[in-house]
Write an enzyme that holds these catalytic residues in place. Structure first.
Site, short mmCIF file in Angstrom:
data_model
loop_
_atom_site.label_atom_id
_atom_site.label_comp_id
_atom_site.label_asym_id
_atom_site.label_seq_id
_atom_site.Cartn_x
_atom_site.Cartn_y
_atom_site.Cartn_z
N ASP A 342 -78.49 20.88 60.19
CA ASP A 342 -78.22 22.03 60.93
C ASP A 342 -76.44 22.13 61.11
OD1 ASP A 342 -80.08 23.41 61.77
OD2 ASP A 342 -80.17 22.66 63.65
N ASP A 647 -82.57 20.88 65.83
CA ASP A 647 -82.61 20.59 67.48
C ASP A 647 -83.50 21.70 68.34
OD1 ASP A 647 -81.15 22.65 66.84
OD2 ASP A 647 -79.15 21.78 67.46
N ASP A 651 -87.35 24.67 64.94
CA ASP A 651 -87.26 23.82 63.76
C ASP A 651 -88.39 22.80 63.47
OD1 ASP A 651 -84.70 24.52 63.08
OD2 ASP A 651 -83.76 23.19 64.47
#
Length: 913
Positions: A342, A647, A651
């Site tokens: 990410d 996070d 996800d």
């Protein structure tokens, strides 16, 4: 009613004083669960006894103890049997202790991983406390991705969808609201929306608590590496059994055909003249010899070495800011070939700050003074009412406290500080009629509000700038004039947004529209907000600085042959700017080479195209969680071992699908942590690189140990087998072999399993899925050492007495001693599989040096003082010197052998069995 019954206020919460909290805890219990009692030490001792070889050995020990005492009397007869007993108990003690300690480690871990931070309101102030500290009467603020910490009732909130699958197994989300269904159950997850709840029961009184107390977390799932090792162990064991069986048959045949003589040179077996006692004694001795061969052949140390290595590295990783939730993740991480990361919070700090503000087509530098009050008021509404964050100020004149997600905090603090917004006042003037919460598909959130004094209805949207811009048909300039947004103007705005993005700002836009009464009625029925013909209010650019140390970590990973891909929800320009800053994109790599794509584009490829392009992609911008999942699946089909960091709640599918899911400890939602294998506690990408290093360390440590272990096994098996078949006697007795086994297996495991990660680990490409555990390099090192040992010891066995002019007893002792010292020297060789200098960094590993010292000391004691016990003779200084000299040859030998080149292709692939 419930709130006043519990002595709390739905706005302010409980008073939060220590005595009040304590009183509540005594009345209603604390928010913790009774755990089933942890397994005691004794449990592990019993487990260790269940091992088959241990059983056989104990049987042999009992027999030999019985017959020994019968033959030689109590004083001298217990040595053989007794020594086997002692050796067996040592092995059991070591394995029980290490298993027990590891179990304790897991308990500690689950305590840490269950300790979730929860947002509560106490005494009017929003704060974070541990889930264990929640008491009945607390007001808890829930947002998307949170876990509901206790049972309770819904107070207020918007479009709250709860995932109750952990309770009911139903995957459909349940809507919770004030009138139909106000009940919130602990352990469930918030799938959408936000709310405040009143806690009504905690701990063992919740539905979840009743469920939790019945299940204990068992941690005996095998890791892939352990499964591979068990296969290895059992195949080695089979070879050992076959050899032992042969030896048994040969010895029995030699005995019963009268080929063996006793000490005085008489035949031992004379048909029916021999006493039955003697026969039984001899047979027990032969069986004991065969059994010890099995003992040496089966490497009990392997599973022990793996658990030791994993437990040790878990402990170390905890100190390095990584909490391992699944043991297997440690070793899988070592062979990871791609990391999909990410951007927000992992590569960047996630400390957002508004640095740019555009109103219309001019950039506003000096705050609110030059803007028409009408527009400022609209922006105030858009910020204050369309947010999940909150502003708290204890008394006028003190600092403001902002809470919420980092983006929300940035916008709130900008509105309060720069635009002098008064959140309380703005909120009082309007009633919120309907809310559409932010989600990562639409990338925007909206709110429908009614003005209290004239009942007009307004809609406010905020979100990713290009998304909002697409919904607008006009815009305000600084003086409050509404202007049309035609194609030219739109292009200008798009350029402004791109300009902001290219300097790695995240761009957020606000839009507003008054909704006519009749349109409002239609929308109300469809539960939708107006999302067309809006008027653009303004654009803000939020800077999210790169984390220090990320660039170095990215370089380390790339150097280690691991490909890093950045997947982010931001637009292409921001993504490219940050990726270049972190070193994921080289400055020259641009759109042409296919290194940067948008999620939309990636989604619309044909499967074939996708498989072709997926490896080239370095940055995927404007991606939805589904794109992340697609990416992971493609990479896995291509044979990559994929690690994913995530996070958000969305996800979870990608984290589950990946080989290693890494979630973020600070930003991560509970749902993400549940789906992940490793939690990065400080949210830093540099810690991901550390995990990679540790994973590789685990793998090589285990390889080192296997090489060391197999050398012992091969040598001992060959020596005993050849000697038994040709001379009918076993040079290494049961006790001696058990002793070798103990130092080699357990102490060797400790010494080699605790090596720290070195720089070289990050210089090799990752180990693929299909690579054999024992590489050609290991076979080369292992066979050379084993052949040397076999050659020396068999020479001694057959002609040692005449060469050295010593008695048979001393010769046997020499064989034993040289054998042990060869292993001690070889332990050094095992430290490095390929490098010629095996002493590098040895001073850092105190445990290794300590174990070598202890081994040598114990060996001296064995030979010199416990001679009845170990069946040895004392040796002179010269003989000790000779033993060590012969054993020390293994160092130069290892050096020479490492010069030999080996083919890349695994040996056994030629055999194709």
């Amino acid at each position: 009613g419930v709130a006043s019954g519990l002595g709390t206020d739905t706005q302010v919460g409980v008073s939060g004083s220590a005595e009040d909290i304590e009183r509540r805890r005594e009345a209603f219990g604390s928010n913790t669960y009774k755990k089933p009692p942890t397994k005691g030490f004794f449990h592990f001792v019993v487990e260790a006894f269940k091992d088959l070889t241990i059983m056989i050995l104990l049987g042999c020990a009992a027999l030999s103890l019985g017959f020994g005492i019968k033959e030689h009397g109590l004083k001298d007869g217990w040595y053989d049997g007794g020594s086997i007993f002692v050796a067996v108990f040592l092995v059991i003690a070591v394995s029980a202790v290490s298993n027990y300690r590891q179990n304790r480690q897991f308990d500690k871990l689950s305590k840490v991983s269950n300790n979730i931070q929860v947002d509560v309101v106490r005494g009017g102030r929003r704060q974070q406390i541990s889930i264990f500290d929640i008491v009945v009467g607390d007001i808890v603020c829930l947002k998307i991705g949170d876990q509901v910490p206790a049972d309770g009732l819904f107070i207020d909130g918007h479009s709250l969808q709860i995932d109750e699958s952990s309770m009911t197994g139903e995957s459909d989300h349940v809507e919770v609201n004030g009138n139909q269904n106000p009940f919130l159950l602990s352990g469930t997850k918030v799938a959408d929306g936000y709310a405040r709840m009143l806690v009504t029961s905690v701990g063992m009184n919740t539905t979840w608590g009743q469920m939790m107390c019945q299940i204990s977390r068992d941690t005996n799932d095998e890791t892939p590496l352990q499964a591979r090792l068990n296969k290895l162990t059992s195949s080695i064991g089979k070879v050992g059994l076959a050899v032992a069986f042969l030896v048994l048959v040969v010895l029995l045949v030699r005995y019963f055909t009268g080929h063996t003589t006793d000490e005085n040179g008489n035949r031992e077996f004379n048909g029916s003249k021999t006493k039955s006692d003697d026969i039984i004694n001899a047979v027990v001795g032969i069986v004991a010899a065969a059994v010890t061969i099995v003992v040496v052949a089966i490497p009990e140390g392997l599973p022990l070495a793996v658990t030791l290595t994993l437990a040790y590295s878990m402990k170390r990783m905890m100190a390095d800011q990584a909490m391992v939730r699944k043991l297997s993740a440690c070793e899988t991480m070592g062979s990871a070939t791609t990391i999909c990361t990410d951007k927000t919070g992992t590569l960047t700090l996630n400390r957002m700050k508004v640095t740019k503000f555009w109103l219309g087509q001019e950039s506003m530098e000096e705050g609110a003074s030059s803007i028409s009050p009408f527009v400022v008021d609209l922006i105030h509404q858009g910020v204050a009412l369309n947010t999940t964050g909150s502003v708290y100020r204890a008394t006028p004149g003190t600092e403001y406290e902002f809470s919420g997600s980092p983006t929300e905090k940035a916008i709130l603090s900008w509105a309060v500080v720069e635009l002098k917004m008064d959140m309380e006042k703005t909120k009082k003037c309007y009633a919120v009629l309907q809310v559409e919460a932010f989600n990562s598909q639409k990338k925007r959130s909206g709110v429908l509000i009614g003005r209290n004094d004239d009942d007009t209805v307004h809609v406010h949207w905020k979100g990713a700038a290009e998304m909002i811009l697409a919904l607008c048909s006009s815009y305000y300039d600084a003086s409050g004039v509404e202007k049309d947004l035609d194609d030219d103007e739109r292009t200008k705005f798009e350029q402004i947004i791109q300009g902001m993005a290219a300097s790695s700002l995240r761009c957020i836009a606000f839009a507003h529209k008054q909704v006519p009464e009749e349109e409002y009625q239609n929308l109300k029925e469809q539960k939708k907000l107006k999302e067309d013909n809006l008027t653009l209010l303004g654009l803000v650019g939020i800077k999210d600085p790169c984390r220090p140390g990320v660039k170095k970590a990215v370089e380390d990973c790339q150097y280690a042959g691991v490909n890093i891909k950045m997947i982010t929800g931001d637009n292409v320009f921001t993504a490219r700017a940050i990726a270049t800053e972190c070193g994921i994109l080289k400055p020259g790599q641009d759109l042409s080479s296919g290194a940067v794509v948008e999620g939309e584009e990636f989604r619309n490829y044909t499967p074939h195209e996708r498989m072709e392009k997926v490896e080239k992609i370095q940055v995927m911008a404007r991606s939805s969680p589904f794109d992340k999942l697609l990416m992971v699946q493609c990479l896995k089909q291509k044979g990559h071992v994929v690690a994913v960091t995530g996070d958000g709640t969305n996800d979870a599918p990608a984290l589950k699908e990946a080989d290693i899911g890494l979630s973020m400890g600070i930003q991560g939602t509970e749902v993400a942590k549940e789906s992940s294998d490793i939690v990065i506690l400080d949210d830093n990408f540099a810690s991901v690189a550390t995990v990679l290093r540790w994973g590789r360390c685990v793998y090589t440590n285990i390889q080192k140990f296997i090489q060391f272990q197999l050398t012992v096994n091969v040598a001992a098996l060959c020596i005993n087998f050849v000697a038994a078949v040709s001379a009918g006697e076993v040079p290494l007795t049961a006790v001696q072999l058990l002793w070798v086994n103990l130092i080699m297996d357990t102490l060797g495991a400790l010494a080699l399993a605790t090596e720290r990660p070195t720089k070289e680990l990050m210089e090799k490409p990752p180990v693929g899925r299909t690579e054999p555990l024992i590489t050609n390099i290991m076979w080369r090192n292992l066979l050379a050492q084993a052949l040397y040992q076999i050659a020396v010891l068999l020479t001694l066995q057959f002609s040692g007495e005449s060469i050295l002019g010593v008695t048979e007893k001393v010769n046997d002792t020499l064989i034993f001693n040289i054998f042990v010292f060869c292993q001690v020297f070889n332990e050094f060789n095992a430290r490095k599989l390929e490098k010629k200098n095996v002493f590098e960094g040895i001073h850092k590993n105190k445990l290794f040096i300590g174990i070598i010292g202890v081994t040598i000391l114990l060996q001296v004691v064995m030979v010199e003082f416990l001679k009845r016990f170990a069946d040895t003779e004392r040796l002179s200084w010269g003989q000790w010197g000779a033993c060590i000299a012969v054993a020390a040859v293994s160092w130069p030998l290892a050096w020479v052998v490492k010069c030999l080149p080996v083919p890349q292709k695994p040996i056994f692939s030629y055999l194709k069995w």
